[in-house]
Design an enzyme around this catalytic site. Structure first.
Site, PDB file in Angstrom:
ATOM      1  N   ARG A  80       3.599  -4.580   3.903  1.00  0.00           N
ATOM      2  CA  ARG A  80       3.577  -6.016   3.634  1.00  0.00           C
ATOM      3  C   ARG A  80       2.996  -6.737   4.845  1.00  0.00           C
ATOM      4  O   ARG A  80       3.226  -6.336   5.995  1.00  0.00           O
ATOM      5  CB  ARG A  80       4.999  -6.546   3.381  1.00  0.00           C
ATOM      6  CG  ARG A  80       5.544  -6.200   2.011  1.00  0.00           C
ATOM      7  CD  ARG A  80       4.803  -6.927   0.878  1.00  0.00           C
ATOM      8  NE  ARG A  80       5.315  -6.603  -0.440  1.00  0.00           N
ATOM      9  CZ  ARG A  80       4.813  -5.673  -1.256  1.00  0.00           C
ATOM     10  NH1 ARG A  80       3.764  -4.955  -0.894  1.00  0.00           N
ATOM     11  NH2 ARG A  80       5.334  -5.468  -2.441  1.00  0.00           N
TER      12      ARG A  80
ATOM     13  N   HIS B  33      -5.221  -5.916  -0.767  1.00  0.00           N
ATOM     14  CA  HIS B  33      -3.965  -5.473  -1.407  1.00  0.00           C
ATOM     15  C   HIS B  33      -4.260  -4.638  -2.669  1.00  0.00           C
ATOM     16  O   HIS B  33      -3.846  -4.985  -3.776  1.00  0.00           O
ATOM     17  CB  HIS B  33      -3.076  -6.675  -1.757  1.00  0.00           C
ATOM     18  CG  HIS B  33      -1.635  -6.303  -1.939  1.00  0.00           C
ATOM     19  ND1 HIS B  33      -0.595  -7.133  -1.604  1.00  0.00           N
ATOM     20  CD2 HIS B  33      -1.048  -5.182  -2.439  1.00  0.00           C
ATOM     21  CE1 HIS B  33       0.564  -6.555  -1.890  1.00  0.00           C
ATOM     22  NE2 HIS B  33       0.309  -5.355  -2.401  1.00  0.00           N
TER      23      HIS B  33
HETATM   24  P1  NDP Z   1      11.340   3.225  -0.063  1.00  0.00           P
HETATM   25  O1  NDP Z   1      12.463   2.266  -0.185  1.00  0.00           O
HETATM   26  O2  NDP Z   1      11.362   4.459  -0.900  1.00  0.00           O
HETATM   27  O3  NDP Z   1      11.221   3.719   1.460  1.00  0.00           O
HETATM   28  C1  NDP Z   1      11.431   2.840   2.521  1.00  0.00           C
HETATM   29  C2  NDP Z   1      11.543   3.631   3.822  1.00  0.00           C
HETATM   30  O4  NDP Z   1      11.713   2.712   4.900  1.00  0.00           O
HETATM   31  C3  NDP Z   1      12.744   4.577   3.844  1.00  0.00           C
HETATM   32  O5  NDP Z   1      12.425   5.750   4.532  1.00  0.00           O
HETATM   33  C4  NDP Z   1      13.784   3.777   4.646  1.00  0.00           C
HETATM   34  O6  NDP Z   1      14.747   4.578   5.313  1.00  0.00           O
HETATM   35  C5  NDP Z   1      12.882   3.088   5.642  1.00  0.00           C
HETATM   36  N1  NDP Z   1      13.529   1.909   6.225  1.00  0.00           N
HETATM   37  C6  NDP Z   1      13.904   0.764   5.617  1.00  0.00           C
HETATM   38  N2  NDP Z   1      14.469  -0.089   6.500  1.00  0.00           N
HETATM   39  C7  NDP Z   1      14.450   0.542   7.685  1.00  0.00           C
HETATM   40  C8  NDP Z   1      14.894   0.197   8.989  1.00  0.00           C
HETATM   41  N3  NDP Z   1      15.473  -0.987   9.236  1.00  0.00           N
HETATM   42  N4  NDP Z   1      14.726   1.091   9.976  1.00  0.00           N
HETATM   43  C9  NDP Z   1      14.171   2.307   9.734  1.00  0.00           C
HETATM   44  N5  NDP Z   1      13.709   2.685   8.525  1.00  0.00           N
HETATM   45  C10 NDP Z   1      13.859   1.822   7.520  1.00  0.00           C
HETATM   46  O7  NDP Z   1      10.001   2.406  -0.298  1.00  0.00           O
HETATM   47  P2  NDP Z   1       8.621   2.907  -0.915  1.00  0.00           P
HETATM   48  O8  NDP Z   1       8.172   4.101  -0.164  1.00  0.00           O
HETATM   49  O9  NDP Z   1       8.720   3.008  -2.381  1.00  0.00           O
HETATM   50  O10 NDP Z   1       7.679   1.647  -0.594  1.00  0.00           O
HETATM   51  C11 NDP Z   1       7.478   1.191   0.735  1.00  0.00           C
HETATM   52  C12 NDP Z   1       6.747  -0.134   0.731  1.00  0.00           C
HETATM   53  O11 NDP Z   1       5.378   0.055   0.422  1.00  0.00           O
HETATM   54  C13 NDP Z   1       7.200  -1.159  -0.319  1.00  0.00           C
HETATM   55  O12 NDP Z   1       8.366  -1.831   0.083  1.00  0.00           O
HETATM   56  C14 NDP Z   1       5.999  -2.075  -0.406  1.00  0.00           C
HETATM   57  O13 NDP Z   1       6.160  -3.121   0.526  1.00  0.00           O
HETATM   58  C15 NDP Z   1       4.836  -1.201   0.007  1.00  0.00           C
HETATM   59  N6  NDP Z   1       3.875  -0.995  -1.085  1.00  0.00           N
HETATM   60  C16 NDP Z   1       2.595  -1.495  -0.933  1.00  0.00           C
HETATM   61  C17 NDP Z   1       1.649  -1.305  -1.910  1.00  0.00           C
HETATM   62  C18 NDP Z   1       0.237  -1.762  -1.728  1.00  0.00           C
HETATM   63  O14 NDP Z   1      -0.537  -1.774  -2.693  1.00  0.00           O
HETATM   64  N7  NDP Z   1      -0.188  -2.107  -0.542  1.00  0.00           N
HETATM   65  C19 NDP Z   1       1.973  -0.598  -3.171  1.00  0.00           C
HETATM   66  C20 NDP Z   1       3.316  -0.069  -3.194  1.00  0.00           C
HETATM   67  C21 NDP Z   1       4.239  -0.283  -2.194  1.00  0.00           C
HETATM   68  P3  NDP Z   1      15.788   5.471   4.495  1.00  0.00           P
HETATM   69  O15 NDP Z   1      14.963   6.566   3.847  1.00  0.00           O
HETATM   70  O16 NDP Z   1      16.687   6.017   5.537  1.00  0.00           O
HETATM   71  O17 NDP Z   1      16.450   4.577   3.501  1.00  0.00           O
HETATM   72  C1  OXD Z   2       3.928  -2.880  -4.620  1.00  0.00           C
HETATM   73  C2  OXD Z   2       2.620  -3.493  -4.342  1.00  0.00           C
HETATM   74  O1  OXD Z   2       4.907  -3.218  -3.958  1.00  0.00           O
HETATM   75  O2  OXD Z   2       1.695  -3.312  -5.160  1.00  0.00           O
HETATM   76  O3  OXD Z   2       4.001  -2.013  -5.512  1.00  0.00           O
HETATM   77  O4  OXD Z   2       2.448  -4.129  -3.315  1.00  0.00           O
END
Ligand code: NDP
Ligand code: OXD
Length: 313
Positions: free
Chosen positions: A228, A276
């Protein structure tokens, strides 16, 4: 006679037509916000990405809200989000796969010196060069190693890169080193030649990609932000690139989207910027996910991938 559950689709004008056909394949009554007339108290479920703040609380009988994306910050930034209602993230291998492809592509563009060769081709110059670093010395750091980060990390590991991940909780993934929690962040950063942000946007992670963090990366590191725009302090990134501390960056997400034409990011020679598009949720795949989720809830079964409001993701 049983009544079909109703679903309100809240999307920007013009998007509805991509979703109408796949969604009506389910046993639901579909309404598209801004297009169809409906009574707010007739809506059981909602589907959207970044609904207008305050809007969801006007639907008094909501049972669950489905996010069109994996990231749900567009819902949690609404101070009036009705937190007694389950919020479901979109989690799907097709989305993770596209995200992993994007990450691999941009690591390889940098790792293989693609932009230098493209410039040489424009000048019709035969300029051979070694890889800037051997693959086994190009250390990858996944900032966030959840659904998407794990797939991207595994793909990069399989290409021969040494890969680490940083998360809140400890991971055990074959061939991937795990760093967990704030105490291990500095050690993780110190060994990340490529830093890839795949964190959710929460109060803890907002502006994590800023000057103090960049200073902890090895000189010549490359940053990819595909999570993000709110994770990044754009001015700090530009300063770290201009000072020569960072070698380059790929950005798919921005604090303001669309990225304004006046932004210095567009023309920065060390930045690759995309609008994006790292992964775009497929209406067919996501419609099935939502239809299955609604059917499960109507049968009294638990929903999958429900957001933990305490944790913020
Ligand atoms: P998940 O919730 O599966 O994974 C998030 C990861 O971040 C986990 O490993 C989590 O740790 C870690 N995390 C969260 N908070 C903290 C913290 N404070 N300190 C350390 N680690 C932390 O998310 P996804 O993989 O499904 O998606 C990730 C992001 O990708 C989405 O939130 C979105 O913003 C972005 N995205 C962007 C897209 C684009 O087109 N550009 C498309 C899809 C997604 P833990 O495993 O221990 O819980
Ligand atoms: C998502 C994105 O969060 O597209 O899936 O950004």
């Amino acid at each position: 006679m049983t009544t079909r559950p109703s679903l309100l689709m809240i999307v920007p004008p013009g998007w509805g037509r991509f979703w109408e056909q796949p969604l009506t394949a389910g046993d639901i009554k579909l309404y598209i916000h801004g297009q169809d007339t409906y009574a707010p108290d007739a809506i059981d479920y909602a589907l959207g990405f970044r609904p207008q703040p305050g809007f969801l609380k006007t639907l008094p009988k909501l049972k669950a809200v489905f996010s069109l994306g994996a990231g749900i910050d567009g819902f949690l930034s609404d101070p009036d989000f009705p937190k007694h209602v389950a919020l479901v993230r979109f989690v799907d291998d097709t989305l993770s796969r596209e995200m992993a492809q994007y990450v691999v592509l941009h690591v390889l563009i940098q790792h293989r010196g693609e932009r230098t060769f493209a410039a040489a081709q424009r000048e019709a110059k035969w300029r051979q060069a070694m890889l800037p670093r051997p693959t086994e010395a190009a250390r990858i750091g996944m900032l966030g190693i959840g659904e998407i980060g794990t797939m991207a990390a595994e793909r990069l590991r399989d290409l021969g890169f040494p890969v680490s991940g940083w998360s809140r909780t400890r991971k055990s993934l074959a061939g991937i080193k795990s760093f967990a929690g704030a105490d291990e962040l500095d050690a993780f950063l110190a060994q990340s030649d490529f830093l890839i942000c795949l964190l959710p946007l929460t109060p803890d992670t907002r502006h994590i990609l800023s000057a103090p963090l960049f200073a902890k990366l090895p000189k010549g590191a490359y940053v990819i932000n595909v999570a993000r725009g709110g994770h990044l302090v754009e001015a700090d990134l530009i300063a770290a690139l201009d000072s020569g501390h960072l070698a380059g960056a790929t950005l798919d997400v921005f604090e303001t989207e669309p990225l304004p034409e006046t932004s210095a990011i567009w023309k920065h020679p060390k930045i690759i910027a995309t609008p994006h598009v790292a992964a775009i949720t497929s209406p067919h795949v996501a419609a099935k996910y939502v239809i299955d989720g609604i059917a499960a809830m109507e049968r009294g079964e638990p929903l999958r991938n429900v957001v933990d409001f305490e944790r913020g993701y």
